[in-house]
Design an enzyme around this catalytic site. Structure first.
Site, PDB file in Angstrom:
ATOM      1  N   ARG A  49      46.423 -39.608  64.664  1.00  0.00           N
ATOM      2  CA  ARG A  49      46.184 -38.176  64.842  1.00  0.00           C
ATOM      3  C   ARG A  49      44.720 -37.790  64.661  1.00  0.00           C
ATOM      4  O   ARG A  49      44.387 -36.627  64.393  1.00  0.00           O
ATOM      5  CB  ARG A  49      47.082 -37.344  63.912  1.00  0.00           C
ATOM      6  N   LEU A  50      43.827 -38.745  64.846  1.00  0.00           N
ATOM      7  CA  LEU A  50      42.385 -38.468  64.786  1.00  0.00           C
ATOM      8  C   LEU A  50      41.892 -38.188  66.205  1.00  0.00           C
ATOM      9  O   LEU A  50      41.068 -38.909  66.769  1.00  0.00           O
ATOM     10  CB  LEU A  50      41.644 -39.647  64.144  1.00  0.00           C
TER      11      LEU A  50
END
Length: 208
Positions: free
Chosen positions: A185-186
Site C-alpha cells: 500500500r505504498l
C-alpha cells in the site's frame, strides 16, 4: 513477486509534465490491456442542495480543454449539472492497477461538436436518444419499445438529427491526480493543479 512484475513496479510512469499528455499515454495502454470499455469512468455530480450522485459513463474525447461525455440533458446528471456546474470523475483500470481522478468546472460542448459526435453513433443509438426520456419513470419495457418504433417510423431511412435535449459536457480540469498501485500500500500519487493563470500546472507527490 516475479522479476517482471517487480521491474514494472519500479518503472517510472509519470513520464510527462503535461497531465493531458500523460492521461493520453495511460489511456492508450488501458485500451490495449483492459478487456472492455477502457474509456469508462465514474462521474460524480451534485444537485443544488449538495447531495452527491455518481454513475458510470464513457469518455468520448479529451484534449487540452478537458474531458468530454454526452448525455440526455434532461437526465439526472444533466439536471444536476444545470444546477451545479461542477463534477469529479475517476478512471480505474484494474488490469493496470492504476487510476486517474479529475475535478473541475463543467461547460456545455458546442452544438457543432455535439452534432459531429451524434452523426458517428449507430442509427439505433440515435433513435434511442429520441425515444428515451432518460431518468424518468417507465411503465414497462413495452412503453420504451413503442417509443423506439415511433421514432424509427418518423425518420424512416433518412438522416436522424440530434435531439435538442441531447448534447455533451466538458469537464475542465482544475486538478488531476494519477495513482499507481505499489506493494504494501505504498502507492505512487502525483497530482497536477492548475495555476491561477489557467494555463500552467503545478505538481506535487502525495503520501499514499
Amino acid at each position: 513477486m516475479s522479476d517482471k512484475t517487480a521491474e514494472a513496479d519500479e518503472a517510472e510512469i509519470f513520464t510527462s509534465d503535461d497531465p493531458i499528455a500523460l492521461f493520453r499515454e495511460w489511456m492508450e495502454l488501458a485500451r490495449a490491456r483492459e478487456p472492455e470499455d477502457a474509456n469508462a469512468f465514474a462521474l460524480a455530480t451534485a444537485d443544488k442542495s449538495g447531495l452527491p450522485d455518481v454513475r458510470m459513463v464513457l469518455l468520448k474525447d479529451v484534449d487540452a480543454r478537458g474531458f468530454v461525455f454526452y448525455t440526455n440533458l434532461e437526465s439526472d446528471k444533466g439536471c444536476e449539472l444545470a444546477e451545479n456546474a461542477q463534477a469529479a470523475l475517476c478512471f480505474h483500470w484494474k488490469s493496470l492497477r492504476r487510476q486517474v481522478r479529475v475535478r473541475g468546472q463543467v461547460s456545455a460542448v458546442s452544438a457543432e461538436e455535439a452534432d459531429a459526435y451524434f452523426a458517428t453513433r449507430a442509427r439505433d443509438s440515435q433513435i434511442g436518444a429520441w425515444a428515451s426520456r432518460q431518468s424518468r419513470p417507465l411503465e414497462g419495457r413495452f412503453e420504451l419499445e413503442r417509443e423506439v418504433a415511433k421514432y424509427a417510423m418518423k425518420f424512416g431511412l433518412g438522416k436522424v438529427p440530434r435531439p435538442p435535449h441531447w448534447s455533451g459536457f466538458r469537464i475542465v480540469p482544475a486538478r488531476i491526480e494519477f495513482w499507481r498501485n505499489r506493494p504494501f500500500r505504498l502507492h505512487d500519487r502525483l497530482v497536477f493543479e492548475r495555476e491561477t493563470d489557467g494555463a500552467a500546472w503545478r505538481t506535487a507527490r502525495l503520501f499514499p
